[in-house]
Write a protein that holds these residues in place. Sequence first.
Motif, PDB file in Angstrom:
ATOM      1  N   SER A  48       0.836  -1.201   0.000  1.00 17.16           N
ATOM      2  CA  SER A  48       0.000   0.000   0.000  1.00 17.16           C
ATOM      3  C   SER A  48       0.872   1.253   0.000  1.00 17.16           C
ATOM      4  CB  SER A  48      -0.934   0.002   1.219  1.00 17.16           C
ATOM      5  OG  SER A  48      -1.744  -1.157   1.213  1.00 17.16           O
ATOM      6  N   LYS A  86      -4.601   2.596   2.165  1.00 14.33           N
ATOM      7  CA  LYS A  86      -4.354   2.608   3.615  1.00 14.33           C
ATOM      8  C   LYS A  86      -3.177   1.705   3.969  1.00 14.33           C
ATOM      9  CE  LYS A  86      -8.164   4.993   4.579  1.00 14.33           C
ATOM     10  NZ  LYS A  86      -8.236   5.510   3.192  1.00 14.33           N
ATOM     11  N   THR A 104      -4.645  -4.323   4.721  1.00 11.07           N
ATOM     12  CA  THR A 104      -5.457  -4.381   3.506  1.00 11.07           C
ATOM     13  C   THR A 104      -6.206  -5.704   3.474  1.00 11.07           C
ATOM     14  OG1 THR A 104      -3.736  -3.080   2.429  1.00 11.07           O
ATOM     15  CG2 THR A 104      -5.379  -4.074   0.997  1.00 11.07           C
ATOM     16  N   ASP A 138      -4.371  -2.846  -5.187  1.00 11.45           N
ATOM     17  CA  ASP A 138      -3.726  -3.137  -3.905  1.00 11.45           C
ATOM     18  C   ASP A 138      -4.385  -4.374  -3.307  1.00 11.45           C
ATOM     19  OD1 ASP A 138      -2.071  -2.776  -1.721  1.00 11.45           O
ATOM     20  OD2 ASP A 138      -3.433  -1.374  -0.714  1.00 11.45           O
TER      21      ASP A 138
HETATM   22 MG   LIG Z   1      -1.731  -2.999   2.376  1.00  8.52          MG
END
Ligand SMILES: [Mg+2]
Length: 198
Positions: free
Chosen positions: A39, A53, A61, A84
């Motif tokens: 991320s 995030k 995540t 992501d």
């Molecule tokens: Mg992540």
Amino acid sequence: MSCQIKEAKFLTSAPSIKQTPPPTVTEVVFVGRSNVGKSSLLNSLCERKSLAKSSSTPGKTRLINFFELRVGMNGQDYSLRFVDLPGFGYAKVSKSMKEEWEESLTDYLLKRDAIRLFIRLVDARHDDLENDREVKAYLDEIKRPDQTILTVFTKMDKLKQNELAKMRAKFPEALFVSNLKQRGIAELRNQICERLFV
Ligand SMILES: [Mg+2]
Ligand SMILES: Nc1nc2c(ncn2[C@@H]2O[C@H](COP(=O)(O)OP(=O)(O)OP(=O)(O)O)[C@@H](O)[C@H]2O)c(=O)[nH]1
């Protein structure tokens, strides 16, 4: 050749391939174990602090997150998506939840036609973890002829100069980045554009 991000915005999150947006735009996916910096790297590449995030707690995540980008290269604009993903091998959830995650992850990686580039992230301090080897073997196995895999070592700021030199010699094809120090980011951005649009 230089590649700039002209626009980057969050599109949507999906728990599995069934809920993903139509695969109409080229996708670049960030793959690697939890906490490796997926991320953070997505944010660095987009020159944004918290588009995706990130957290020091592994397992941040949890969904397949899609970001819509417009990039400029050689006077032309292109659309693409950054995706992501949750980390592979995140241990601190129940076994059934882990299996469920990994199934939706591998399902997406295996079946998604729009994926053209896998960015495989490895912590520069740990270049030979079993989990990373498994991810590499998996990607090598599923990779189609129109797809490429790019290995990127993260957290290069944690290495001493001589350690970094050794790693560069050992992995001449790989790129090295630091999200903390913002090193290697423009080079990676250029490589992404070159592989997709040249
Ligand atoms: Mg992540
Ligand atoms: N020193 C250093 N820390 C980094 C770097 N990249 C990420 N981090 C830190 O590593 C931690 C994890 O980063 P994330 O970007 O959330 O990692 P992730 O791979 O997305 O993790 P999951 O979402 O849990 O799979 C955070 O505390 C980041 O600040 C880097 O290049 N150098």
